[in-house]
Enzyme design. Structure first.
Site, PDB file in Angstrom:
ATOM      1  N   THR A   1       0.201  -5.890   0.374  1.00 41.41           N
ATOM      2  CA  THR A   1       1.155  -6.923   0.753  1.00 41.41           C
ATOM      3  C   THR A   1       2.577  -6.601   0.312  1.00 41.41           C
ATOM      4  O   THR A   1       3.510  -7.226   0.748  1.00 41.41           O
ATOM      5  CB  THR A   1       0.745  -8.252   0.104  1.00 41.41           C
ATOM      6  OG1 THR A   1       0.578  -8.029  -1.298  1.00 41.41           O
ATOM      7  CG2 THR A   1      -0.553  -8.738   0.682  1.00 41.41           C
TER       8      THR A   1
ATOM      9  N   SER B   1       2.921 -12.251   4.077  1.00 43.99           N
ATOM     10  CA  SER B   1       1.474 -12.386   3.924  1.00 43.99           C
ATOM     11  C   SER B   1       1.211 -12.683   2.464  1.00 43.99           C
ATOM     12  O   SER B   1       1.933 -12.225   1.596  1.00 43.99           O
ATOM     13  CB  SER B   1       0.752 -11.130   4.379  1.00 43.99           C
ATOM     14  OG  SER B   1       1.512  -9.995   4.075  1.00 43.99           O
ATOM     15  N   CYS B   2       0.210 -13.487   2.230  1.00 44.33           N
ATOM     16  CA  CYS B   2      -0.062 -13.896   0.853  1.00 44.33           C
ATOM     17  C   CYS B   2      -0.500 -12.697   0.042  1.00 44.33           C
ATOM     18  O   CYS B   2      -0.983 -11.724   0.592  1.00 44.33           O
ATOM     19  CB  CYS B   2      -1.159 -14.932   0.828  1.00 44.33           C
ATOM     20  SG  CYS B   2      -0.742 -16.326   1.844  1.00 44.33           S
ATOM     21  N   ILE B   3      -0.331 -12.785  -1.280  1.00 42.49           N
ATOM     22  CA  ILE B   3      -0.738 -11.656  -2.106  1.00 42.49           C
ATOM     23  C   ILE B   3      -2.146 -11.857  -2.611  1.00 42.49           C
ATOM     24  O   ILE B   3      -2.637 -12.948  -2.577  1.00 42.49           O
ATOM     25  CB  ILE B   3       0.205 -11.435  -3.288  1.00 42.49           C
ATOM     26  CG1 ILE B   3       0.692 -12.760  -3.828  1.00 42.49           C
ATOM     27  CG2 ILE B   3       1.372 -10.605  -2.848  1.00 42.49           C
ATOM     28  CD1 ILE B   3       1.635 -12.617  -4.969  1.00 42.49           C
TER      29      ILE B   3
END
Lengths: 411, 102
Positions: free
Chosen positions: A198, B100-102
Site C-alpha cells: 500500500t 487503499s487501506c494499510i
C-alpha cells in the site's frame, strides 16, 4: 463497585486486561473479560504452519493462562451490546452492566462474500491461511502436491497483516526450492491494489524481491467469483486467472456482534477516533485492535502500541480528564522473504516505511526495508516475545508506542 | 506540478491526479476522460457526480462502497470505466486517488 468489561480475549483484549488490572483494582473496580473460545492462537504462526516450519502446538495455548487472576473470565457467547443502556446481553440470557467497555473482538475472514469461494473446492484446491483449520488443510495439501500453478490472492482491503500474503509467496518460493520442485511450480501474486503493497517505497522494494524470486504479479484485480469447475478466478472486468491451488485471503470483516448491535460500518468495524481510540458514538466505549475502523494496519504490533495509549486514556476517562490524542498509527512488521531472511518495516499514519536502522538510530541491529538474517532471527524470536512479554503488557525495551523518526532516511 | 488541461492551468500530482478540486469543471473532466480513451455519457456523469459528493463528505471510497451505493453496481462500474474503474473515475472526477487501506 464499577465495572470495566472487555469483549474478546485475543491479542488486544488480553493485553488490556494485563495493563488495567494493575490500575483499576477491587474494591473500586471489577474487570471482566468475555470470550466464548478456549484457545489463544498465535496468529502470525498461521503463516508458518503450511510450510512445516511450526507445528500446531507452537501456536496454541489456553486463554486462561494469560488472564490475570483478579480479572473475571467469562466463557460465554455475546449476543448483543446495548450501548444506550450500558449493557451486554449474553446468549445464556444473563446481562452484564458496564461503566466502561472495551471492544476487542477482532476481525475474521468472510469467504462467503465472494461467489464460489466457499464452494466445492474449498479446502481441496481453494484455501485460506488466516484460520488454523485453513492453514492446516493447506499444509496437508502442500505435503503431497507435485507442482503446477499456485495463485496467492487478496480479495479486498483492508485485511489483517497486509504483508502476510506477500510473505506467503516468498516462503512458498523457498519451500518449493528446498523440495527441489521449484521449476515445476508457477507462483502468481494477485492483488486488488496497483502494486505489491500500500505504500510506494515499500512496494518498490517488495516488487524487486518478487521479480528476483520469479513470482508473477497481477495487480488491479477485483475478484467477482471463483469458478470451481474450470478452477479460475474471474474479476469484474472479465480477466481470468487459472489455478491448481488458490491460496486466498478472503474479505476480512469485524465480528457479527457489531451487526447484531448496530455498532459497525458496512464491514462490521466500529467507527473509532483514530488518535484517542474512543468510539465515535459512545463516550464510555473504546475500541482496540482489528475491531476498529481506524486507518492503521490490522496487526498485533499496532494493538500493542494502541494498548499503551489506550490504558492511559481509560485512566484519564475514569478520572474525568481529557483524553490524549496520541495514537499515530504506529506499526512495526517483520516480512519473511524466504531463505532465512526477512525485512523489517516501521511506519505510521503519515510516514511510509523507509530505509534505516532499528531500534537504535545509526546502529540497528535491525535494518529497515532491507533483507537480512538478523531480521529473520527477530521474526522467529518474536513468538517468544509475544507469549512472554506482549500479551502480559510488558513494555518492549527501546520501542515506543509512537513512531520515532530517528535513524531513518526520509527523502 | 502543473499542466494544461482544456486550456486551463491545473495543479496535479506525479500520477496526474488533480490536487485542487476548485479548478475542476466539466470541460476539464471531458479532457481527462479523453486521455483515458473514454467518451462520457449521462451514466458516466451520474457516477462522477456521486464520487465527487462522497469525496466532499469525506467518505473513504472503495469499490465495495461504490457497488453498494445504489448509483451503479460493480459490473456496470467496470463497463463504464474499464480495467481499474475507481482509479480512472476519481482521476476524471478531479478528486484524489483513493488511499487503499494499510
Amino acid at each position: 463497585m464499577k465495572n470495566l468489561v472487555i469483549l474478546g480475549a485475543g491479542t488486544a483484549g488480553t493485553m488490556m486486561a494485563n495493563h488495567l488490572h494493575h490500575e483499576l483494582k477491587k474494591p473500586d473496580w471489577q474487570i471482566t473479560i468475555i470470550d466464548e473460545r478456549e484457545e489463544h492462537h498465535y496468529q502470525p504462526g498461521y503463516l508458518f504452519l503450511p510450510f512445516d516450519i511450526y507445528e500446531p502446538e507452537d501456536i496454541i495455548k489456553t486463554i486462561e493462562e494469560f488472564i490475570p487472576k483478579d480479572v473475571t473470565l467469562l466463557k460465554q457467547r455475546i449476543e448483543r451490546i446495548v450501548p444506550t443502556a450500558n449493557k451486554i446481553q449474553l446468549s445464556n440470557g444473563n446481562e452484564i452492566d458496564y461503566d466502561v467497555l472495551i471492544i476487542a473482538t477482532g476481525a475474521k475472514i468472510a469467504p462467503e462474500e465472494i461467489e464460489g469461494m466457499k464452494g466445492e473446492q474449498w479446502q481441496k484446491s481453494v484455501f485460506d491461511f488466516y484460520t488454523f483449520e485453513g492453514s492446516l488443510a493447506l499444509r496437508n495439501k502442500l505435503r503431497e502436491w507435485d507442482g503446477g500453478r499456485i495463485v496467492v490472492h487478496i480479495t479486498e482491503m483492508p485485511i489483517k497483516c497486509p504483508v502476510a500474503p506477500l510473505e506467503f509467496a516468498f516462503l512458498a518460493d523457498s519451500y518449493f526450492k528446498n523440495k527441489n520442485m521449484r521449476e515445476r511450480v508457477d507462483i502468481t501474486y494477485v492483488t486488488p491494489m496497483s502494486g505489491a503493497f500500500t505504500k510506494p517505497k515499500a512496494t518498490e522494494a517488495l516488487e524487486h524481491l518478487l521479480q528476483e524470486k520469479n513470482i508473477n504479479i497481477e495487480g488491479d484485480f477485483a475478484i467477482e467469483h471463483v469458478d470451481n469447475e474450470t478452477k479460475k478466478i474471474v474479476d469484474y472486468g472479465g480477466r481470468e486467472i487459472p489455478f491448481d491451488i488458490l491460496v486466498t485471503v478472503p474479505t476480512n470483516k469485524g465480528d457479527d456482534l457489531m451487526e447484531r448491535s448496530g455498532m459497525g460500518d458496512d464491514l462490521n468495524y466500529v467507527p473509532t477516533h483514530k488518535a484517542t481510540l474512543q468510539s465515535k458514538e459512545y463516550q464510555n466505549v473504546f475500541v482496540i485492535g482489528d475491531a476498529s475502523n481506524i486507518p492503521a494496519s490490522k496487526a498485533g504490533s499496532v494493538a500493542h502500541f494502541e494498548a499503551e495509549i489506550l490504558t492511559e486514556n481509560i485512566l484519564r476517562y475514569v478520572k474525568g480528564q481529557p483524553l490524549k490524542e496520541e495514537f499515530d498509527g504506529h506499526a512495526n512488521c517483520f516480512i519473511e522473504t524466504g531463505g532465512g531472511k526477512a525485512l523489517l518495516i516501521d511506519f505510521n499514519y503519515t510516514h511510509e516505511p523507509v530505509e534505516g536502522t532499528f531500534p537504535f538510530p545509526g546502529i540497528g541491529p535491525l535494518r529497515l526495508l532491507k533483507e537480512s538474517r538478523m531480521n529473520h532471527m527477530g521474526k522467529l524470536a518474536f513468538r517468544w516475545v509475544y507469549w512472554h512479554m506482549l500479551l502480559k503488557g510488558t513494555h518492549i525495551p527501546f520501542v515506543s508506542a509512537t513512531m520515532s523518526e530517528k535513524g531513518k532516511v526520509y527523502s | 506540478m502543473e499542466r494544461t488541461i482544456a486550456g486551463k492551468t491545473i495543479a496535479v500530482n506525479e500520477e496526474g491526479y488533480m490536487t485542487d478540486f476548485s479548478q475542476w469543471d466539466e470541460k476539464v473532466g471531458e479532457a481527462l476522460a479523453a486521455e483515458a480513451n473514454l467518451t462520457l455519457t449521462p451514466r458516466h456523469w451520474e457516477v462522477l457526480k456521486y464520487l465527487q459528493t462522497e469525496h466532499k463528505n469525506q467518505v473513504a471510497l472503495s469499490i465495495r462502497r461504490v457497488g453498494k451505493s445504489g448509483v451503479v453496481d460493480i459490473k456496470e462500474f467496470y463497463a463504464l470505466f474499464p480495467n481499474a474503474p475507481l482509479k480512472t473515475a476519481t482521476k476524471v472526477a478531479g478528486i484524489p486517488k483513493p488511499a487503499s487501506c494499510i
